[in-house]
Write a protein that holds these residues in place. Structure first.
Motif, PDB file in Angstrom:
ATOM      1  N   GLY A   1       0.878  -1.345   0.297  1.00  0.00           N
ATOM      2  CA  GLY A   1       0.262   0.487   0.156  1.00  0.00           C
ATOM      3  C   GLY A   1       0.970   1.162  -0.284  1.00  0.00           C
ATOM      4  N   SER A   2      -0.020   2.289  -0.029  1.00  0.00           N
ATOM      5  CA  SER A   2       0.848   3.641   0.037  1.00  0.00           C
ATOM      6  C   SER A   2       0.473   4.671   1.253  1.00  0.00           C
ATOM      7  CB  SER A   2       0.699   4.477  -1.190  1.00  0.00           C
ATOM      8  OG  SER A   2      -0.704   4.480  -1.752  1.00  0.00           O
ATOM      9  N   LYS A   3       1.001   5.693   1.164  1.00  0.00           N
ATOM     10  CA  LYS A   3       0.859   6.999   2.514  1.00  0.00           C
ATOM     11  C   LYS A   3       1.314   7.495   2.727  1.00  0.00           C
ATOM     12  CE  LYS A   3       1.777   7.339   7.713  1.00  0.00           C
ATOM     13  NZ  LYS A   3       0.151   7.921   8.024  1.00  0.00           N
ATOM     14  N   GLY A   4       0.517   8.798   2.718  1.00  0.00           N
ATOM     15  CA  GLY A   4       1.210  10.296   2.297  1.00  0.00           C
ATOM     16  C   GLY A   4       2.095  10.312   3.563  1.00  0.00           C
ATOM     17  N   VAL A   5       2.789  11.037   3.387  1.00  0.00           N
ATOM     18  CA  VAL A   5       4.104  12.018   4.428  1.00  0.00           C
ATOM     19  C   VAL A   5       4.253  13.359   4.402  1.00  0.00           C
ATOM     20  CG1 VAL A   5       5.095   9.802   5.117  1.00  0.00           C
ATOM     21  CG2 VAL A   5       5.873  10.836   3.249  1.00  0.00           C
ATOM     22  N   LEU A   6       4.972  14.432   4.929  1.00  0.00           N
ATOM     23  CA  LEU A   6       5.287  15.165   5.125  1.00  0.00           C
ATOM     24  C   LEU A   6       4.251  16.095   5.063  1.00  0.00           C
ATOM     25  CD1 LEU A   6       9.083  14.772   3.008  1.00  0.00           C
ATOM     26  CD2 LEU A   6       8.452  14.793   5.338  1.00  0.00           C
ATOM     27  N   PRO A   7       2.995  16.785   6.168  1.00  0.00           N
ATOM     28  CA  PRO A   7       1.908  17.173   5.676  1.00  0.00           C
ATOM     29  C   PRO A   7       2.100  18.939   5.424  1.00  0.00           C
ATOM     30  CG  PRO A   7       1.795  16.073   7.252  1.00  0.00           C
ATOM     31  CD  PRO A   7       3.118  15.810   6.815  1.00  0.00           C
ATOM     32  N   GLY A   8       2.207  19.864   4.552  1.00  0.00           N
ATOM     33  CA  GLY A   8       2.480  21.290   4.903  1.00  0.00           C
ATOM     34  C   GLY A   8       1.400  21.941   5.373  1.00  0.00           C
ATOM     35  N   PRO A   9       1.521  23.175   4.840  1.00  0.00           N
ATOM     36  CA  PRO A   9       0.698  24.288   6.093  1.00  0.00           C
ATOM     37  C   PRO A   9      -0.482  24.515   5.711  1.00  0.00           C
ATOM     38  CG  PRO A   9       2.405  25.102   3.854  1.00  0.00           C
ATOM     39  CD  PRO A   9       2.750  24.227   3.993  1.00  0.00           C
ATOM     40  N   ARG A  10      -1.440  23.285   4.720  1.00  0.00           N
ATOM     41  CA  ARG A  10      -2.083  23.136   4.754  1.00  0.00           C
ATOM     42  C   ARG A  10      -3.575  22.253   4.703  1.00  0.00           C
ATOM     43  NH1 ARG A  10      -3.755  27.429  -1.243  1.00  0.00           N
ATOM     44  NH2 ARG A  10      -3.203  28.874   0.116  1.00  0.00           N
ATOM     45  N   GLY A  11      -1.763  21.400   5.374  1.00  0.00           N
ATOM     46  CA  GLY A  11      -2.330  20.014   5.423  1.00  0.00           C
ATOM     47  C   GLY A  11      -1.795  18.899   4.166  1.00  0.00           C
ATOM     48  N   ARG A  12      -1.750  19.352   3.122  1.00  0.00           N
ATOM     49  CA  ARG A  12      -1.454  18.249   2.067  1.00  0.00           C
ATOM     50  C   ARG A  12       0.014  17.016   1.999  1.00  0.00           C
ATOM     51  NH1 ARG A  12       0.453  17.797  -3.444  1.00  0.00           N
ATOM     52  NH2 ARG A  12       1.859  20.037  -3.629  1.00  0.00           N
ATOM     53  N   ASP A  13      -0.429  16.846   1.583  1.00  0.00           N
ATOM     54  CA  ASP A  13       1.337  15.760   2.061  1.00  0.00           C
ATOM     55  C   ASP A  13       2.154  16.179   0.840  1.00  0.00           C
ATOM     56  OD1 ASP A  13       0.825  13.973   4.753  1.00  0.00           O
ATOM     57  OD2 ASP A  13      -0.978  12.912   3.592  1.00  0.00           O
ATOM     58  N   GLN A  14       3.090  16.846   1.216  1.00  0.00           N
ATOM     59  CA  GLN A  14       3.874  16.580   0.262  1.00  0.00           C
ATOM     60  C   GLN A  14       4.849  15.891  -0.215  1.00  0.00           C
ATOM     61  OE1 GLN A  14       4.175  20.411  -0.712  1.00  0.00           O
ATOM     62  NE2 GLN A  14       2.670  19.783   0.694  1.00  0.00           N
TER      63      GLN A  14
END
Length: 110
Positions: free
Chosen positions: A14-27
């Motif tokens: 599977g996959s996972k988002g990491v490194l949330p940016g200032p608006r919450g979007r994973d970088q």
């Protein structure tokens, strides 16, 4: 390198988002294959650097064998981020430098 998550936080296959940016979007995004983790910046090289995922932690196509851009359906190889289908054919995702130590996933921009 910074701690991104525990290896067990990413489902095998599977996959996972990491490194949330200032608006919450994973970088960044991670894809796990056994004990190996591949990481990329969460931007499509084709369409104005659009984020790839279609919802939180979902970056793979239906068969989970490619990373997919939700904006236009481009498919990228998991192992090297190269686009194999779509308008950005031959271009590649920007890799993250990833290491896995003692069950923890660390990373940084390449």
């Amino acid at each position: 390198m910074q701690l991104l998550c525990a290896l067990t936080d990413i489902p095998d296959g599977g996959s996972k988002g990491v490194l949330p940016g200032p608006r919450g979007r994973d970088q960044g995004l991670l894809v796990r294959r056994g004990d190996t983790v591949f990481g990329y910046v969460n931007n499509c090289p084709h369409y104005d650097r659009a984020p790839l995922g279609w919802k939180k932690d979902e970056f793979l196509n239906g068969t989970k064998d490619r990373i997919m851009c939700a904006a236009h359906g481009a498919l990228f190889q998991i192992e090297d981020g190269v686009c194999v289908i779509g308008p950005c054919l031959g271009q590649a995702l920007t890799p993250l430098l990833i290491t896995v130590e003692d069950g923890q996933v660390f990373g940084e921009r390449a």
